[in-house]
Each structure stands twice: as C-alpha cells, then as structure tokens.
Write a protein that holds these residues in place. Sequence first.
Motif, PDB file in Angstrom:
ATOM      1  N   THR A  44     -60.695 -18.672  40.707  1.00 41.90           N
ATOM      2  CA  THR A  44     -62.280 -18.458  40.865  1.00 41.90           C
ATOM      3  C   THR A  44     -62.560 -18.829  42.208  1.00 41.90           C
ATOM      4  O   THR A  44     -61.908 -19.671  42.842  1.00 41.90           O
ATOM      5  N   ASP A  86     -65.995 -19.418  42.070  1.00 42.84           N
ATOM      6  CA  ASP A  86     -67.170 -20.056  41.489  1.00 42.84           C
ATOM      7  C   ASP A  86     -67.091 -21.594  41.321  1.00 42.84           C
ATOM      8  O   ASP A  86     -66.174 -21.923  40.760  1.00 42.84           O
ATOM      9  N   SER A 106     -59.614 -17.198  34.020  1.00 47.01           N
ATOM     10  CA  SER A 106     -59.808 -16.341  35.094  1.00 47.01           C
ATOM     11  C   SER A 106     -60.782 -15.190  34.505  1.00 47.01           C
ATOM     12  O   SER A 106     -61.237 -15.157  33.410  1.00 47.01           O
ATOM     13  N   GLY A 107     -61.510 -14.577  35.467  1.00 43.94           N
ATOM     14  CA  GLY A 107     -62.425 -13.737  34.956  1.00 43.94           C
ATOM     15  C   GLY A 107     -61.597 -12.115  34.654  1.00 43.94           C
ATOM     16  O   GLY A 107     -60.473 -12.092  35.187  1.00 43.94           O
ATOM     17  N   ARG A 108     -62.177 -11.624  33.863  1.00 35.65           N
ATOM     18  CA  ARG A 108     -61.515 -10.411  33.458  1.00 35.65           C
ATOM     19  C   ARG A 108     -61.180  -9.481  34.815  1.00 35.65           C
ATOM     20  O   ARG A 108     -62.009  -9.213  35.628  1.00 35.65           O
ATOM     21  N   ASN A 109     -59.940  -8.884  34.788  1.00 38.24           N
ATOM     22  CA  ASN A 109     -59.610  -8.052  35.717  1.00 38.24           C
ATOM     23  C   ASN A 109     -59.500  -8.581  37.326  1.00 38.24           C
ATOM     24  O   ASN A 109     -59.611  -8.222  38.032  1.00 38.24           O
ATOM     25  N   THR A 130     -61.594 -11.013  38.606  1.00 33.45           N
ATOM     26  CA  THR A 130     -62.741 -11.035  39.223  1.00 33.45           C
ATOM     27  C   THR A 130     -62.891 -12.457  39.677  1.00 33.45           C
ATOM     28  O   THR A 130     -62.541 -13.722  38.737  1.00 33.45           O
ATOM     29  N   LEU A 131     -63.551 -12.924  40.515  1.00 33.48           N
ATOM     30  CA  LEU A 131     -63.694 -14.436  41.048  1.00 33.48           C
ATOM     31  C   LEU A 131     -65.287 -14.882  41.034  1.00 33.48           C
ATOM     32  O   LEU A 131     -65.335 -15.946  41.576  1.00 33.48           O
ATOM     33  N   THR A 132     -65.990 -14.156  40.508  1.00 34.10           N
ATOM     34  CA  THR A 132     -67.334 -14.658  40.375  1.00 34.10           C
ATOM     35  C   THR A 132     -67.598 -15.693  39.463  1.00 34.10           C
ATOM     36  O   THR A 132     -68.966 -16.220  39.137  1.00 34.10           O
ATOM     37  N   THR A 156     -67.767 -15.003  36.163  1.00 39.84           N
ATOM     38  CA  THR A 156     -68.456 -14.305  34.888  1.00 39.84           C
ATOM     39  C   THR A 156     -67.446 -13.762  34.236  1.00 39.84           C
ATOM     40  O   THR A 156     -66.205 -13.449  34.386  1.00 39.84           O
TER      41      THR A 156
END
Length: 229
Positions: free
Chosen positions: A73, A75, A154-157, A159-161, A163
């Motif tokens: 992440t 975030d 982790s984020g789906r796919n 992603t590092l935001t 969410t």
Amino acid sequence: MLSGETANGSFPDTAVSIMSAIVVNAERGIDKPDVYNFIRNWTPKPMSLKETITSSAIQASFDMRAALIVVITNDARTASLISKWKPISPVIVVTTSKSLTKACNSRYGLHPLLMDEIPPMQETMQSVVKFAKERQLAKFENKEFENGQIVVVSGRNMTLTGTLLQITTYLFGEEAKNLETTTGYEGKHTFTFKSTKIGLDLVCEPIFTVRKTKIVCTMGPACWSEEAI
C-alpha cells in the motif's frame, strides 16, 4: 524513548542496545492475542471496512502462526491500522511512497520496503522473502516446524490507494505440502490454556524474537559525531 542518556551521555550506542534488550524481553511476556481482543472489544462498532479487513488479517496471522504479514500500500492509514492491532508476526510494508517509509519507522512492528514500482505478486513476494531474510525478520528454512505462511493485505488488482482491500496468503517452501495435516494439539489433557505457555524448551533454548517496539532517541552532543551515529 531515550533522552538524556543519548543526548548527554558518553555511550549513546550502549544505551540504545540496552533499551532494545529490555524491550525484547518485555515483549516476550505479552499475551498478544489477549491484547488484540482487548483492543477489538473497545473499538467502536460498526467498524469501517478498512478496520475490519486489517483486524481479520491479524486474527488470521494468529491462527496460522504466520511468519510474516505483508501490506502492499501507499496508504498510511492502512499501515497504521495493521500496527494498531499489535501483531505477533513482523509486518513488512511494501510501498512506493518515501513518506510512508518514514512513517513506518515510528510505528509498532512495521518494516518498510521501498520499491520504485510494485511488480506482480510472485515477484513482489520473492523480494519480500529476500528482505525478511536480510533483516532477520523470518528464517524461511525448509525444516520441520518452520512456518512458511505469509498473510498479505493488498488492494484488488494491486492498487495502492488503500481501497477495496483483500486478504490473501502466500506459501513459502514446503509449507504447501502439509496444509491438509492437522498439527495442532486438540487439548484433551490440558486443564488451562495458559498452563501450556511455558516449558523447558522456552526456558532453556534460545528464542527467535524480532523487536517490534520502536526506540526514539534525542540527538544531543553525544550523538553529533559520525562514528556515534
């Protein structure tokens, strides 16, 4: 926190090493699942999705006796929530954010791994395992009773935001072959759970422990030389 000992004392490096040893011994006496339950019980409900996912990841790491928890992440809130639940396993925060790596250095149990970009999961986990071995956060040796399970948040796919978080597991070495085998003690001859906490192996043999509490030092005159730092 160390202040006068490092700011004015003649041996700041010794002061830090002694503090580190004290912290390691203190952490060994803490019942982390009990601390987790206390924090969770006093967390206002309903919890947010992010809090729910991170608390579930810590619970999973307890149940699996995971070697590591990995958070992918950028975030800061996600990394902070993982630290909040006081995990037993060391936490590696994989990030491309330099500011987040600095924040992790003052958070309980977090070890930042800065990357220029996040590769696919398989490559990322190879870098994580290499980093963990270099920092002596986990052994990852293909021996009996060595746990090679890693909990990944982790984020789906990828992603590092922070969410759409998800929990996955990664298996290292020979661990995958033993997933169907029941290795836990059923407790038929145990009167209390805590009676099994201490044995001769715990008293007589060295224990592999990673310090999670961070030490903050005041940089005074005793620390102003490059050698001392």
